[in-house]
Motif scaffolding. Structure first.
Motif, PDB file in Angstrom:
ATOM      1  N   THR A  92       6.162   6.296  -4.359  1.00 15.42           N
ATOM      2  CA  THR A  92       6.135   5.337  -5.462  1.00 15.42           C
ATOM      3  C   THR A  92       4.758   5.372  -6.123  1.00 15.42           C
ATOM      4  OG1 THR A  92       5.348   3.590  -3.998  1.00 15.42           O
ATOM      5  CG2 THR A  92       7.752   3.804  -4.260  1.00 15.42           C
ATOM      6  N   SER A  93       4.652   4.788  -7.280  1.00 14.79           N
ATOM      7  CA  SER A  93       3.344   4.712  -7.928  1.00 14.79           C
ATOM      8  C   SER A  93       2.388   3.875  -7.077  1.00 14.79           C
ATOM      9  CB  SER A  93       3.455   4.168  -9.358  1.00 14.79           C
ATOM     10  OG  SER A  93       4.204   2.994  -9.414  1.00 14.79           O
ATOM     11  N   GLU A  94       2.909   2.859  -6.379  1.00 18.87           N
ATOM     12  CA  GLU A  94       2.073   2.046  -5.496  1.00 18.87           C
ATOM     13  C   GLU A  94       1.498   2.899  -4.361  1.00 18.87           C
ATOM     14  OE1 GLU A  94       5.385  -0.746  -6.996  1.00 18.87           O
ATOM     15  OE2 GLU A  94       5.211   1.361  -6.420  1.00 18.87           O
ATOM     16  N   ARG A  95       2.351   3.705  -3.752  1.00 19.13           N
ATOM     17  CA  ARG A  95       1.909   4.547  -2.629  1.00 19.13           C
ATOM     18  C   ARG A  95       0.949   5.639  -3.127  1.00 19.13           C
ATOM     19  NH1 ARG A  95       6.215   4.614   0.423  1.00 19.13           N
ATOM     20  NH2 ARG A  95       5.264   3.141   1.822  1.00 19.13           N
ATOM     21  N   LEU A  96       1.235   6.214  -4.278  1.00 17.96           N
ATOM     22  CA  LEU A  96       0.336   7.239  -4.818  1.00 17.96           C
ATOM     23  C   LEU A  96      -1.025   6.641  -5.154  1.00 17.96           C
ATOM     24  CD1 LEU A  96       2.707   9.411  -7.025  1.00 17.96           C
ATOM     25  CD2 LEU A  96       1.699   9.989  -4.814  1.00 17.96           C
ATOM     26  N   ALA A  97      -1.060   5.387  -5.592  1.00 14.98           N
ATOM     27  CA  ALA A  97      -2.345   4.735  -5.864  1.00 14.98           C
ATOM     28  C   ALA A  97      -3.194   4.708  -4.594  1.00 14.98           C
ATOM     29  CB  ALA A  97      -2.123   3.317  -6.400  1.00 14.98           C
ATOM     30  N   ASP A  98      -2.613   4.274  -3.492  1.00 16.04           N
ATOM     31  CA  ASP A  98      -3.354   4.234  -2.228  1.00 16.04           C
ATOM     32  C   ASP A  98      -3.752   5.634  -1.762  1.00 16.04           C
ATOM     33  OD1 ASP A  98      -3.552   1.493  -1.782  1.00 16.04           O
ATOM     34  OD2 ASP A  98      -1.655   1.400  -0.684  1.00 16.04           O
ATOM     35  N   THR A  99      -2.839   6.577  -1.884  1.00 15.12           N
ATOM     36  CA  THR A  99      -3.110   7.949  -1.430  1.00 15.12           C
ATOM     37  C   THR A  99      -4.265   8.563  -2.210  1.00 15.12           C
ATOM     38  OG1 THR A  99      -0.797   8.260  -0.782  1.00 15.12           O
ATOM     39  CG2 THR A  99      -2.102  10.255  -1.179  1.00 15.12           C
ATOM     40  N   ILE A 100      -4.224   8.434  -3.529  1.00 15.73           N
ATOM     41  CA  ILE A 100      -5.275   9.022  -4.361  1.00 15.73           C
ATOM     42  C   ILE A 100      -6.600   8.301  -4.150  1.00 15.73           C
ATOM     43  CG2 ILE A 100      -6.013   9.409  -6.758  1.00 15.73           C
ATOM     44  CD1 ILE A 100      -2.997  10.014  -7.368  1.00 15.73           C
ATOM     45  N   ALA A 101      -6.568   6.972  -4.033  1.00 17.66           N
ATOM     46  CA  ALA A 101      -7.804   6.222  -3.772  1.00 17.66           C
ATOM     47  C   ALA A 101      -8.434   6.672  -2.454  1.00 17.66           C
ATOM     48  CB  ALA A 101      -7.526   4.724  -3.744  1.00 17.66           C
ATOM     49  N   ALA A 130       1.374   0.865 -11.464  1.00 14.13           N
ATOM     50  CA  ALA A 130       1.004   0.095 -10.272  1.00 14.13           C
ATOM     51  C   ALA A 130      -0.513   0.047 -10.252  1.00 14.13           C
ATOM     52  CB  ALA A 130       1.520   0.773  -9.009  1.00 14.13           C
ATOM     53  N   GLU A 131      -1.051  -1.101  -9.904  1.00 14.38           N
ATOM     54  CA  GLU A 131      -2.504  -1.265  -9.833  1.00 14.38           C
ATOM     55  C   GLU A 131      -2.882  -1.778  -8.464  1.00 14.38           C
ATOM     56  OE1 GLU A 131      -5.001  -2.913 -13.150  1.00 14.38           O
ATOM     57  OE2 GLU A 131      -5.143  -4.596 -11.744  1.00 14.38           O
ATOM     58  N   ARG A 132      -3.861  -1.145  -7.873  1.00 12.56           N
ATOM     59  CA  ARG A 132      -4.419  -1.607  -6.603  1.00 12.56           C
ATOM     60  C   ARG A 132      -5.876  -1.967  -6.844  1.00 12.56           C
ATOM     61  NH1 ARG A 132      -0.254  -2.306  -2.841  1.00 12.56           N
ATOM     62  NH2 ARG A 132       0.705  -0.323  -2.345  1.00 12.56           N
ATOM     63  N   VAL A 133      -6.263  -3.124  -6.376  1.00 15.42           N
ATOM     64  CA  VAL A 133      -7.651  -3.559  -6.455  1.00 15.42           C
ATOM     65  C   VAL A 133      -8.147  -3.679  -5.023  1.00 15.42           C
ATOM     66  CG1 VAL A 133      -9.234  -5.371  -7.213  1.00 15.42           C
ATOM     67  CG2 VAL A 133      -7.226  -4.777  -8.613  1.00 15.42           C
ATOM     68  N   TYR A 134      -9.232  -2.996  -4.740  1.00 11.28           N
ATOM     69  CA  TYR A 134      -9.770  -2.957  -3.380  1.00 11.28           C
ATOM     70  C   TYR A 134     -11.042  -3.788  -3.313  1.00 11.28           C
ATOM     71  CZ  TYR A 134      -6.598   0.986  -3.289  1.00 11.28           C
ATOM     72  OH  TYR A 134      -5.485   1.784  -3.397  1.00 11.28           O
ATOM     73  N   GLU A 135     -10.992  -4.844  -2.545  1.00  9.91           N
ATOM     74  CA  GLU A 135     -12.162  -5.674  -2.331  1.00  9.91           C
ATOM     75  C   GLU A 135     -12.722  -5.350  -0.957  1.00  9.91           C
ATOM     76  OE1 GLU A 135     -11.419  -9.786  -3.198  1.00  9.91           O
ATOM     77  OE2 GLU A 135     -10.085  -9.241  -4.838  1.00  9.91           O
ATOM     78  N   ASN A 136     -14.030  -5.367  -0.831  1.00  8.67           N
ATOM     79  CA  ASN A 136     -14.701  -5.107   0.446  1.00  8.67           C
ATOM     80  C   ASN A 136     -14.376  -3.739   1.019  1.00  8.67           C
ATOM     81  OD1 ASN A 136     -15.673  -7.790   0.334  1.00  8.67           O
ATOM     82  ND2 ASN A 136     -13.747  -8.506   1.197  1.00  8.67           N
ATOM     83  N   ARG A 137     -14.235  -2.768   0.155  1.00  4.33           N
ATOM     84  CA  ARG A 137     -13.973  -1.400   0.616  1.00  4.33           C
ATOM     85  C   ARG A 137     -15.241  -0.719   0.944  1.00  4.33           C
ATOM     86  NH1 ARG A 137      -9.331   2.389  -1.854  1.00  4.33           N
ATOM     87  NH2 ARG A 137      -9.089   3.194   0.199  1.00  4.33           N
TER      88      ARG A 137
END
Length: 137
Positions: A92-101, A130-137
C-alpha cells in the motif's frame, strides 16, 4: 542547528493488494510521487544535510518494478521473467511510505549523517496519498 530539506521524486511501478476486495486486487500500475522531508544537521564542510541524489537513488530502486506482498503467489511466477520487489504485507502507499523512509534513514546512517526522515508522502494517484510523520526519530 537542525535543518529540514525537501525532495520530490517520481517513479513508475505496478503493484497489487492481494488482501483487498476491489479493483486494486488486480495487478495495475501507477506513476508514484514521493515527497520527503528530512531533518538533520548540515555537514560543517559541505553544508549538506543529505545529498538530494541519495534520496533520489533510494526511491529509484522502485522505478519500473513490480511491487508485491512477499507472500503473494504471483511472486515466483513473475520472477521467472522480471525481478519483483517484495514487501512484508500488501504494498500500500502507507507501507511504501514506511519502507522508503526506512531506506533513506539507513542510507543517511551508512554515510554517517545526522539526518532522519521527518515526513514522507507517497502519492498513488493525483488525488490520493499516504502521509507518515515521524516524531522523535
Amino acid at each position: 542547528m537542525k535543518t529540514r530539506i525537501y525532495k520530490e521524486v517520481f517513479f513508475e511501478a505496478s503493484h497489487r493488494l492481494m488482501h483487498y476486495t476491489g479493483k486494486c486486487f488486480r495487478l495495475h500500475g501507477h506513476q508514484w510521487r514521493v515527497q520527503v522531508w528530512v531533518d538533520g544537521t548540515a555537514d560543517e564542510r559541505t553544508g549538506i544535510v543529505i545529498d538530494y541524489n541519495a534520496i533520489k537513488n533510494v526511491v529509484s530502486a522502485f522505478d519500473h518494478q513490480v511491487i508485491l506482498n512477499e507472500e503473494d503467489p504471483m511472486v515466483p511466477c513473475l520472477e521467472a521473467f522480471h525481478p519483483v520487489v517484495t514487501t512484508r504485507g500488501d504494498p500500500t502507499s502507507e507501507r511504501l511510505a514506511d519502507t522508503i523512509a526506512d531506506m533513506i534513514d539507513a542510507e543517511a546512517s551508512q554515510q554517517g549523517l545526522d539526518a532522519r526522515v521527518a515526513k514522507i508522502r507517497i502519492w498513488e494517484s493525483t488525488s490520493c496519498y499516504a502521509e507518515r510523520v515521524y516524531e522523535n526519530r
